[in-house]
Design a protein around this motif. Structure first.
Motif, short mmCIF file in Angstrom:
data_model
loop_
_atom_site.label_atom_id
_atom_site.label_comp_id
_atom_site.label_asym_id
_atom_site.label_seq_id
_atom_site.Cartn_x
_atom_site.Cartn_y
_atom_site.Cartn_z
N GLU A 1 0.88 -1.17 0.00
CA GLU A 1 0.00 0.00 0.00
C GLU A 1 0.91 1.22 0.00
O GLU A 1 1.78 1.35 0.88
N ARG B 1 1.35 11.35 2.02
CA ARG B 1 0.85 12.27 3.06
C ARG B 1 1.30 13.71 2.79
O ARG B 1 2.47 13.94 2.48
N SER C 1 -2.16 7.25 11.58
CA SER C 1 -1.13 6.39 12.15
C SER C 1 0.22 7.11 12.25
O SER C 1 1.03 6.79 13.12
N ARG D 1 -14.50 5.95 11.25
CA ARG D 1 -13.49 5.53 12.23
C ARG D 1 -13.72 6.20 13.58
O ARG D 1 -13.60 5.59 14.63
N ASP E 1 -1.26 -4.76 8.02
CA ASP E 1 -0.59 -3.92 7.00
C ASP E 1 0.60 -3.15 7.58
O ASP E 1 0.61 -1.91 7.63
N LYS F 1 -4.15 6.47 0.10
CA LYS F 1 -3.49 5.18 -0.13
C LYS F 1 -3.78 4.74 -1.56
O LYS F 1 -4.92 4.85 -2.01
N ASP G 1 -4.09 12.98 3.06
CA ASP G 1 -3.29 11.80 2.71
C ASP G 1 -4.14 10.83 1.90
O ASP G 1 -5.35 11.03 1.77
N THR H 1 -10.38 5.87 0.88
CA THR H 1 -8.93 5.67 0.83
C THR H 1 -8.14 6.98 0.90
O THR H 1 -6.92 6.97 0.76
N CYS H 2 -8.86 8.09 1.04
CA CYS H 2 -8.18 9.40 1.16
C CYS H 2 -8.65 10.05 2.44
O CYS H 2 -9.75 9.78 2.92
N ARG H 3 -7.85 10.99 2.96
CA ARG H 3 -8.37 11.89 3.99
C ARG H 3 -8.59 13.24 3.33
O ARG H 3 -7.67 13.78 2.72
N1 UDP Z 1 -5.62 3.82 4.12
C1 UDP Z 1 -6.41 2.96 3.37
N2 UDP Z 1 -6.37 1.63 3.64
C2 UDP Z 1 -5.59 1.09 4.61
C3 UDP Z 1 -4.80 1.97 5.39
C4 UDP Z 1 -4.84 3.32 5.12
O1 UDP Z 1 -7.10 3.38 2.46
O2 UDP Z 1 -5.59 -0.14 4.79
C5 UDP Z 1 -5.65 5.26 3.85
C6 UDP Z 1 -6.37 6.05 4.92
O3 UDP Z 1 -7.73 6.22 4.59
C7 UDP Z 1 -5.64 7.37 4.91
C8 UDP Z 1 -4.21 7.00 4.51
O4 UDP Z 1 -4.32 5.74 3.85
O5 UDP Z 1 -6.18 8.21 3.91
C9 UDP Z 1 -3.25 6.93 5.64
O6 UDP Z 1 -3.78 6.10 6.64
P1 UDP Z 1 -3.04 5.85 8.05
O7 UDP Z 1 -1.78 5.13 7.82
O8 UDP Z 1 -2.98 7.12 8.80
O9 UDP Z 1 -4.02 4.81 8.67
P2 UDP Z 1 -5.02 4.75 9.88
O10 UDP Z 1 -4.99 6.04 10.62
O11 UDP Z 1 -6.31 4.48 9.17
O12 UDP Z 1 -4.48 3.59 10.63
#
Ligand code: UDP
Length: 261
Positions: free
Chosen positions: A91, A95, A101, A220, A130, A178, A176, A202-204
């Protein structure tokens, strides 16, 4: 009508069926919402329809600027015809603003604007949650080679540039996102295509003035009105047609019309 073949894979938010023609598949968008590695689950009626339409719009536009994607065409409210690729099990997270995360992992303050985009790699494996991996892991385990990874990284930055501009124009900050890529053999030529989806799942996406969340963080973080937020994104992108403008069925009204007979 394009007929669906056998189910190839069922994920958390989508199902992939074999397409009629070799090398094609049908990607079906479900209404399921999941978070925290499947620990939190729900059904959000109509989400799949909006994601299908939003993802089609973004991938189509990326294609117009020369970024090759798996999308062939959207075929109905929930499905699109795509090229069947071999997904690279990474993935790619891009960002622009620190949140999620990243803030938890490194203690960076939520909302910190990054000087330049940060790209992270996560190994696509639900059982392991992941995990974040380094380039060296990707080479060591043969998930991709250095030429592929350099190329994908450049694509990630181009995609980010384009999407940041596109969202800025409609008053949205691209915080951000993915993305996933897959290998595809086109007439003997090996290609890497942008695959999967790009959507508020899949986006913020934050409103540019209020920072209101217009993405899956509403689910979430139990903020509610997820469907309305996705609709707002579609509306601002000017793609909210009647078919995606779903309103709850008014059973009372239907019954009263029936009773009038
Ligand atoms: N994301 C996603 N699928 C995943 C993990 C993350 O689409 O399995 C996207 C998530 O929506 C955000 C970006 O990737 O837009 C970064 O996510 P982050 O690593 O901060 O994950 P999280 O806070 O969801 O653990």
């Amino acid at each position: 009508m394009i007929k669906k073949g056998k189910k190839l894979h069922e994920g958390k938010a989508k199902i992939l069926y074999a397409g009629q023609e070799k090398g094609t598949a049908i990607q079906h968008f479900k209404d399921n919402a999941t978070a925290y590695n499947n620990q939190k689950k729900s059904i959000i009626e109509g989400k799949g329809i909006l994601n299908n339409r939003i993802s089609e719009h973004i991938l189509f536009n990326l294609n117009q600027i020369g970024i090759e994607t798996h999308l062939i065409k959207r075929i109905n409210m929930r499905e699109q015809l795509v090229k069947l690729v071999e997904i690279i099990p990474i993935e790619f997270i891009v960002r622009n603003i620190s949140t999620g995360s990243l803030t938890k992992r490194l203690g960076i303050e939520d909302g910190t604007v990054l000087d330049k985009p940060l790209i992270e790699f996560c190994y696509k494996n639900d059982n392991l949650g992941d995990p974040l991996v380094a380039r060296e892991h990707i080479y060591a385990f043969g998930w991709a080679n250095d030429v592929e990874l350099d190329w994908i990284t450049k694509q990630c930055l181009r995609i980010n540039d384009y999407m940041q501009g596109m969202f800025k124009g409609i008053g949205i900050k691209l915080v951000d996102f993915k993305i996933e890529f897959g290998r595809f053999n086109e007439n003997g030529k090996k290609k890497i295509l942008l695959a999967d989806e790009i959507s508020p799942d899949t986006c913020r996406l934050w409103d540019a003035t209020s920072d209101k969340k217009l993405d899956k963080d509403r689910f979430r973080k139990d903020l509610g009105n997820l469907f309305e937020a996705y609709q707002e994104v579609a509306r601002r992108l000017n793609i909210l047609h009647e078919e995606t403008n779903i309103k709850p069925v008014q059973f009372g009204k239907l019954r009263s019309i029936k009773n009038r007979k």
